[in-house]
Design a protein around this motif. Structure first.
Motif: not given
Length: 301
Positions: A48, A50-51, A167, A169, A192
């Protein structure tokens, strides 16, 4: 100029075990008959991406940003309070059947293996993993032994990699014997939700797999005879073939909305109530329906 594959190096910290946020009594949980299929006992890995958050001119505000690794580890610990079997160990019993051993959180060796890592590049240099090759993806998942010193399997492993841009991952590996795709998605959503500040996940899991235990009447394989009319059978022009291609599909929210809208219109025209209900429910069903439509159109050409 010839295209050069980006070179990414990852440095890792030592493995730590993330335990449930509160202790639970030790227990032994049964697996269902289906769970005991040998072909399901494999680790499924997902990454997954994520910036990094937008930069701020105010240095004080930037300093107040929380460390993503700490947030994720804390949220994982809270999620394991509800999904406590994932912090256990999968063991083969004397009768050949699998059991999930759930020990008290204070016991040594109990918990989910978690690796924190750091990459020497920015996420943009690997195109945010859009179309990334396996060599890059393999560096972002847990690639150490997934068994403890007694040979018992960890049902869940994590690897979180932070990039120079800020960012990161999250690589999650989960045993298919314990969790299917829908369950893995539900578990990740719980993490999350807890990371975003919720006090508990919106969906709480239920085990009760002992209700799905049955006996095998015969060990002999059942005959499987399927009669197919060759004249009416659909034949693909692409098989048989030895050419296998890996394809990455980029699916964003806008595409999901357009796919759902298209499926809903088709349902209205054909009056397919079941498909209409599915199209309005989950993204997974919507994307799978779209892929099936693409496959059907290719086969029919």
């Amino acid at each position: 100029m010839a295209y050069q594959k980006p070179v990414m190096k990852v440095e890792m910290k030592d493995v730590v075990l993330i335990k449930p946020s509160k202790s639970r009594p030790s227990s032994i949980l049964f697996m269902s008959t289906l769970d005991n299929r040998p072909d399901l006992n494999c680790l499924c890995q997902t990454v997954h991406v994520y910036r990094s958050p937008p930069t701020h001119d105010d240095s004080k505000l930037s300093n107040q940003l929380l460390d993503p690794a700490l947030v994720v580890k804390e949220a994982l610990s809270k999620a394991l309070l509800y999904y406590y079997p994932l912090a256990g160990r999968l063991v083969e019993h004397a009768d050949g059947k699998l059991r999930m051993i759930c020990s008290d959180a204070a016991e040594q060796g109990h918990g989910v293996p978690f690796i924190e890592a750091f990459a020497n590049c920015e996420l943009s240099s690997v195109h945010y993993l859009d179309g990334a090759d396996n060599d890059i993806a393999k560096q972002l998942v847990f690639d150490l032994p997934t068994e403890d010193e007694r040979g018992h399997q960890y049902p869940l492993v994590f690897k979180m990699t932070t990039f120079l841009c800020g960012g990161f991952t999250i690589g999650m590996g989960i045993l298919h014997t314990v969790v299917d795709g829908s369950g893995a998605s539900q578990f990740f959503r719980a993490i999350a939700e807890l990371a975003s500040g919720r006090s508990e996940p919106s969906v709480k899991p239920v085990w009760e797999r002992e209700r799905l235990v049955t006996s095998i009447i015969s060990k002999q394989p059942l005959p499987c005879v399927v009669v197919i009319d060759k004249a009416s059978a659909t034949v693909s022009p692409f098989v048989p073939t030895t050419a296998i291609t890996q394809v990455c599909f980029k699916v964003n929210s806008d595409l999901i909305r357009r796919l759902k809208s298209g499926l809903m219109k088709e349902c209205d025209e054909d009056d397919h109530e079941n498909l209409k209900e599915c199209a309005s429910s989950t993204r997974h069903v919507c994307v799978c329906s779209y892929v099936c439509l693409l496959t059907s159109s290719q086969v029919g050409r």
